[in-house]
Design an enzyme around this catalytic site. Structure first.
Site, PDB file in Angstrom:
ATOM      1  N   ASP A  64      24.492  -8.815   8.589  1.00  0.00           N
ATOM      2  CA  ASP A  64      24.874  -9.853   7.632  1.00  0.00           C
ATOM      3  C   ASP A  64      26.381  -9.904   7.426  1.00  0.00           C
ATOM      4  O   ASP A  64      26.986 -10.977   7.386  1.00  0.00           O
ATOM      5  CB  ASP A  64      24.175  -9.615   6.292  1.00  0.00           C
ATOM      6  CG  ASP A  64      24.557 -10.668   5.269  1.00  0.00           C
ATOM      7  OD1 ASP A  64      24.416 -11.872   5.574  1.00  0.00           O
ATOM      8  OD2 ASP A  64      25.005 -10.293   4.168  1.00  0.00           O
ATOM      9  N   LEU A  79       0.793  -1.231   0.000  1.00  0.00           N
ATOM     10  CA  LEU A  79       0.000   0.000   0.000  1.00  0.00           C
ATOM     11  C   LEU A  79       0.827   1.283   0.000  1.00  0.00           C
ATOM     12  O   LEU A  79       0.270   2.374   0.051  1.00  0.00           O
ATOM     13  CB  LEU A  79      -1.017   0.020   1.161  1.00  0.00           C
ATOM     14  CG  LEU A  79      -1.876  -1.246   1.313  1.00  0.00           C
ATOM     15  CD1 LEU A  79      -2.821  -1.109   2.488  1.00  0.00           C
ATOM     16  CD2 LEU A  79      -2.636  -1.544   0.036  1.00  0.00           C
ATOM     17  N   CYS A  80       2.151   1.188  -0.038  1.00  0.00           N
ATOM     18  CA  CYS A  80       2.976   2.399  -0.171  1.00  0.00           C
ATOM     19  C   CYS A  80       3.003   2.830  -1.637  1.00  0.00           C
ATOM     20  O   CYS A  80       3.086   1.993  -2.535  1.00  0.00           O
ATOM     21  CB  CYS A  80       4.415   2.135   0.291  1.00  0.00           C
ATOM     22  SG  CYS A  80       4.627   2.187   2.069  1.00  0.00           S
ATOM     23  N   HIS A  81       2.950   4.139  -1.849  1.00  0.00           N
ATOM     24  CA  HIS A  81       3.030   4.683  -3.206  1.00  0.00           C
ATOM     25  C   HIS A  81       4.477   4.710  -3.681  1.00  0.00           C
ATOM     26  O   HIS A  81       5.374   4.982  -2.885  1.00  0.00           O
ATOM     27  CB  HIS A  81       2.496   6.119  -3.242  1.00  0.00           C
ATOM     28  CG  HIS A  81       1.036   6.221  -3.004  1.00  0.00           C
ATOM     29  ND1 HIS A  81       0.493   6.226  -1.740  1.00  0.00           N
ATOM     30  CD2 HIS A  81       0.000   6.318  -3.870  1.00  0.00           C
ATOM     31  CE1 HIS A  81      -0.828   6.329  -1.845  1.00  0.00           C
ATOM     32  NE2 HIS A  81      -1.154   6.378  -3.107  1.00  0.00           N
ATOM     33  N   MET A 112       8.280   5.970   5.469  1.00  0.00           N
ATOM     34  CA  MET A 112       8.571   4.551   5.258  1.00  0.00           C
ATOM     35  C   MET A 112       9.894   4.355   4.517  1.00  0.00           C
ATOM     36  O   MET A 112      10.626   3.406   4.793  1.00  0.00           O
ATOM     37  CB  MET A 112       7.422   3.861   4.510  1.00  0.00           C
ATOM     38  CG  MET A 112       6.128   3.779   5.314  1.00  0.00           C
ATOM     39  SD  MET A 112       6.321   3.130   7.006  1.00  0.00           S
ATOM     40  CE  MET A 112       7.026   1.523   6.675  1.00  0.00           C
ATOM     41  N   GLU A 113      10.206   5.262   3.605  1.00  0.00           N
ATOM     42  CA  GLU A 113      11.471   5.173   2.878  1.00  0.00           C
ATOM     43  C   GLU A 113      12.650   5.346   3.832  1.00  0.00           C
ATOM     44  O   GLU A 113      13.653   4.618   3.735  1.00  0.00           O
ATOM     45  CB  GLU A 113      11.500   6.217   1.763  1.00  0.00           C
ATOM     46  CG  GLU A 113      10.634   5.870   0.572  1.00  0.00           C
ATOM     47  CD  GLU A 113       9.120   6.017   0.797  1.00  0.00           C
ATOM     48  OE1 GLU A 113       8.353   5.563  -0.063  1.00  0.00           O
ATOM     49  OE2 GLU A 113       8.694   6.576   1.837  1.00  0.00           O
TER      50      GLU A 113
END
Length: 159
Positions: A128, A76-78, A113-114
């Site tokens: 990692d 749902l993120c653009h 969010m980015e």
């Protein structure tokens, strides 16, 4: 800020938010994450002594790359045309590394969010690259630190 979840419609179903009527504004978000490890692990990462190479450079690139794929990874993120993404990595005492990611755009929706994805992906990349010497590392404290732009205005996390 409203008290409802914006990604749910009137029937409670998930949907992408319509941003068509939102103003184009300069938007910026800063997020952080923290990698906690043994002091010798932190020193090895920061000193560039890992066998896999320069962990800091790889983590920065990984964070930037992840931010550009946010709409592919978070439902749902653009898709957003990012104007700038930076990832800063520094010691946070002897047992932690602080990752700070900043995302910027001029658009109709925010870049929280980015920035969050960049900060967490950079931390996971450090994990990692160093897991061969320390499997007890922890990625923690993934949080939005500040944001600006848009209808909801500015936000700054309180210490």
């Amino acid at each position: 800020m409203g008290g409802h979840l914006t990604h749910l419609n009137a029937r409670g179903e998930a949907e992408m938010v319509d941003i068509g009527d939102k103003a184009i504004t300069d938007r910026r978000a800063v997020a952080q994450s923290r990698l906690i490890a043994k002091p010798e692990t932190i020193a090895t990462i920061l000193g560039g002594e890992l066998k896999k190479g320069d962990a800091l450079a790889v983590a920065r690139i990984a964070g930037i790359m992840a931010s550009k794929k946010t709409s592919e990874l978070i439902p749902l993120c653009h898709p957003i045309a990012l104007s700038k993404v930076s990832v800063d990595i520094e010691a946070d005492g002897e047992t932690a590394i602080l990752i700070t990611a900043t995302a910027q755009t001029s658009g109709q929706t925010g870049v929280e969010m980015e920035a969050l994805l960049a900060a967490s992906t950079a931390a996971l990349t450090l994990y990692d690259m160093a897991k061969a010497i320390d499997r007890d590392m922890t990625v923690t404290d993934i949080a939005l630190v500040e944001k600006s732009g848009g209808k909801s205005g500015d936000y700054r996390r309180q210490p």
